[in-house]
Write an enzyme that holds these catalytic residues in place. Structure first.
Site, mmCIF file in Angstrom:
data_model
loop_
_atom_site.group_PDB
_atom_site.id
_atom_site.type_symbol
_atom_site.label_atom_id
_atom_site.label_comp_id
_atom_site.label_asym_id
_atom_site.label_seq_id
_atom_site.Cartn_x
_atom_site.Cartn_y
_atom_site.Cartn_z
ATOM 1 N N GLY A 83 0.697 -1.340 -0.051
ATOM 2 C CA GLY A 83 0.072 -0.137 0.018
ATOM 3 C C GLY A 83 0.897 1.195 -0.072
ATOM 4 O O GLY A 83 1.861 1.291 0.268
ATOM 5 N N ASN A 160 -9.684 13.509 -4.806
ATOM 6 C CA ASN A 160 -8.154 13.619 -4.565
ATOM 7 C C ASN A 160 -7.375 13.396 -5.631
ATOM 8 O O ASN A 160 -7.648 12.356 -6.361
ATOM 9 C CB ASN A 160 -8.068 12.551 -3.568
ATOM 10 C CG ASN A 160 -6.672 12.320 -3.039
ATOM 11 O OD1 ASN A 160 -5.911 12.956 -3.536
ATOM 12 N ND2 ASN A 160 -6.508 11.176 -2.588
ATOM 13 N N HIS A 308 6.462 -3.742 -42.893
ATOM 14 C CA HIS A 308 5.793 -3.716 -44.418
ATOM 15 C C HIS A 308 4.366 -3.657 -44.361
ATOM 16 O O HIS A 308 3.569 -4.621 -43.595
ATOM 17 C CB HIS A 308 6.114 -5.089 -45.193
ATOM 18 C CG HIS A 308 7.523 -5.650 -44.695
ATOM 19 N ND1 HIS A 308 8.630 -5.065 -45.540
ATOM 20 C CD2 HIS A 308 8.154 -6.483 -43.957
ATOM 21 C CE1 HIS A 308 9.623 -5.780 -45.048
ATOM 22 N NE2 HIS A 308 9.316 -6.546 -44.107
HETATM 23 P P1 TTP Z 1 -1.456 1.913 -7.768
HETATM 24 O O1 TTP Z 1 -1.726 2.539 -9.123
HETATM 25 O O2 TTP Z 1 -2.908 1.628 -6.854
HETATM 26 O O3 TTP Z 1 -0.822 0.186 -7.883
HETATM 27 P P2 TTP Z 1 0.016 -0.244 -8.696
HETATM 28 O O4 TTP Z 1 1.234 0.746 -9.312
HETATM 29 O O5 TTP Z 1 0.793 -1.366 -7.965
HETATM 30 O O6 TTP Z 1 -0.841 -0.819 -9.927
HETATM 31 P P3 TTP Z 1 -1.779 -1.987 -9.928
HETATM 32 O O7 TTP Z 1 -2.780 -1.629 -8.970
HETATM 33 O O8 TTP Z 1 -2.340 -2.115 -11.493
HETATM 34 O O9 TTP Z 1 -1.243 -3.535 -9.606
HETATM 35 O O10 TTP Z 1 -0.215 2.520 -7.103
HETATM 36 C C1 TTP Z 1 0.021 4.045 -6.877
HETATM 37 C C2 TTP Z 1 1.142 4.365 -7.134
HETATM 38 O O11 TTP Z 1 1.991 4.012 -5.597
HETATM 39 C C3 TTP Z 1 1.953 3.838 -8.119
HETATM 40 O O12 TTP Z 1 2.995 4.726 -8.387
HETATM 41 C C4 TTP Z 1 2.704 2.529 -7.475
HETATM 42 C C5 TTP Z 1 2.868 3.142 -5.961
HETATM 43 N N1 TTP Z 1 2.537 2.121 -4.918
HETATM 44 C C6 TTP Z 1 3.850 1.706 -4.212
HETATM 45 O O13 TTP Z 1 4.950 2.265 -4.333
HETATM 46 N N2 TTP Z 1 3.688 0.967 -3.353
HETATM 47 C C7 TTP Z 1 2.459 0.128 -3.134
HETATM 48 O O14 TTP Z 1 2.516 -0.720 -2.110
HETATM 49 C C8 TTP Z 1 1.238 0.381 -4.197
HETATM 50 C C9 TTP Z 1 0.005 -0.328 -3.677
HETATM 51 C C10 TTP Z 1 1.379 1.455 -4.666
#
Ligand code: TTP
Length: 393
Positions: A83, A160, A308
């Protein structure tokens, strides 16, 4: 202010494009998606960038190294993608003082990020018609008073927009419990900040969250639309380049080619003879587009060849793909309904009348392959000569 940029996720919804690179490293015009985020932070005055990396982290480190545009870049590793709050928590040792958090897969308006930094504590907000799929902000007298995730009955139209300027104190509040979907969410940190501080909503007119393949196409439409014409490569006198076309040094445009901008032809790419490139199109490094090929509103990633007699429209092609002669992409349904696409096993609408195919790295099509709208070809998938492909493979 330090800016924490989240780039640890794979991007499961954008598969197969994230097969060998994390979603934030997919190409948007002349840079990876996350470079646009980092650029917005630097343009807004960030004095240090902390990149949270995880999936295929080397690709991110290689691109930014220890300094990027004269600004120091450090890295925090998030081992499991639990998350967005968990991701920021992984960077907590890098934090002192107020800090910003940006998503490495979002396109922001740089002016909004500058206003965000100036208004700390603050959150970026965008007015949307239907906010039911967003975090929805309520405000009172110029201050955010509440955020509610994906409400069935939204209290406002203010969504948001995934950019936060937090006070130093928020560093102690990153360890939030998991939400219903099992992730530690940055919006729960924001909720705590809203409770204890006066948080300013900074409204933005333009913002994009890139989650699914057609959103990568739309991100390219946005950023290619900002190009100024620049011709540095080798262009035949018998080629015609109209509008905002960029031909990078080391790219070649042969006789009989027509390019209608916005289009970016990157270094090492060759186009033509007799090819037609139109719409917002990115031809990545070392791409080859050959004789009697039409490419419309598409992204062709590094090393891909459509050499092509082919048509590719409204499509996203990964790296090192080879489309055999006569490969034709259909991008429009006969019933004129929006094209559907399968995301994590679920067939959903792209809300686009025109959408072609998404092909992972290393795909090879046989000659005269026909590809139907909304088709997904997995990494290294192949088709036989003359096939009509109607199902994902
Ligand atoms: P998301 O788009 O919610 O998650 P994701 O990039 O893993 O994509 P998907 O849901 O398709 O698997 O993430 C929002 C942003 O936060 C994105 O830049 C990735 C980042 N992120 C993290 O760095 N760590 C995490 O645990 C999660 C969930 C997201």
């Amino acid at each position: 202010m330090k800016a924490v940029v989240l780039a640890a996720g794979e991007g499961t919804r954008i598969r197969p494009l994230s097969g060998s690179v994390p979603k934030p490293m997919l190409p948007v015009a002349d840079r990876p998606l996350v470079a646009h985020t980092v650029d917005a932070a630097i343009d807004a005055g960030a004095d240090e960038i902390v990149l949270v990396v995880g999936y295929e982290s080397e690709t991110v480190r290689e691109f930014f190294s220890a300094t990027y545009r004269g600004v120091s870049v450090s890295y925090a590793v998030q081992t499991d993608q639990n998350g967005t709050a968990d991701a920021v928590n992984a960077a907590s040792e890098h934090l002192d003082g107020p800090f910003a958090v940006l998503n490495g897969d979002n396109l922001y308006d740089p002016a909004a990020i500058a206003a965000l930094f100036d208004s700390c504590p603050a959150v970026c907000a965008i007015e949307v018609k239907d906010p039911r799929n967003y975090g929805v902000l309520s405000t009172d007298d110029g201050t955010v008073v509440d955020i509610v995730e994906k409400p069935a009955d939204p209290p406002t139209n203010l969504a948001n927009a995934g950019a936060y300027a937090f006070p130093e104190r928020a560093r102690d509040w990153l360890d939030v419990p998991a939400s219903e979907r099992g992730e530690h969410e940055i919006t729960d940190v924001l909720a705590r900040v809203i409770d204890e501080f006066a948080v300013t909503p900074v409204t933005t007119d333009r913002w994009m969250d890139v989650g699914r393949p057609w959103e990568l196409l739309e991100a390219n439409e946005w950023k290619l639309g900002e190009l100024d014409r620049r011709i540095e490569g080798e262009v035949s006198d018998a080629a015609q380049l109209e509008g905002a076309v960029v031909v990078e040094e080391g790219a070649t445009v042969k006789p009989g080619v027509v390019v209608e901008g916005p289009a970016l032809i990157r270094s090492g790419a060759t186009v033509g003879p007799n090819a037609y490139v139109r719409g917002a199109t990115l031809l990545g490094e070392d791409v080859s587009v050959g004789n009697a090929v039409e490419i419309k509103n598409s992204v062709l990633s590094r090393g891909t060849s459509v050499s092509h007699l082919s048509y590719v429209g409204d499509s996203v092609l990964g790296r090192n793909i080879n489309f055999g002669a006569g490969t034709t992409v259909a991008n429009l349904r006969h019933d004129d309904e929006a094209v559907k696409f399968t995301v994590k096993g679920e067939r959903i609408s792209t809300d686009r009348r025109k959408f072609g195919v998404v092909a992972g790295d290393g795909v090879k099509t046989g000659i005269n392959t026909s590809l139907t709208p909304g088709l997904k070809l997995d990494t290294a998938a192949t088709t036989r000569p003359g096939e009509v492909v109607e199902r994902d493979r």
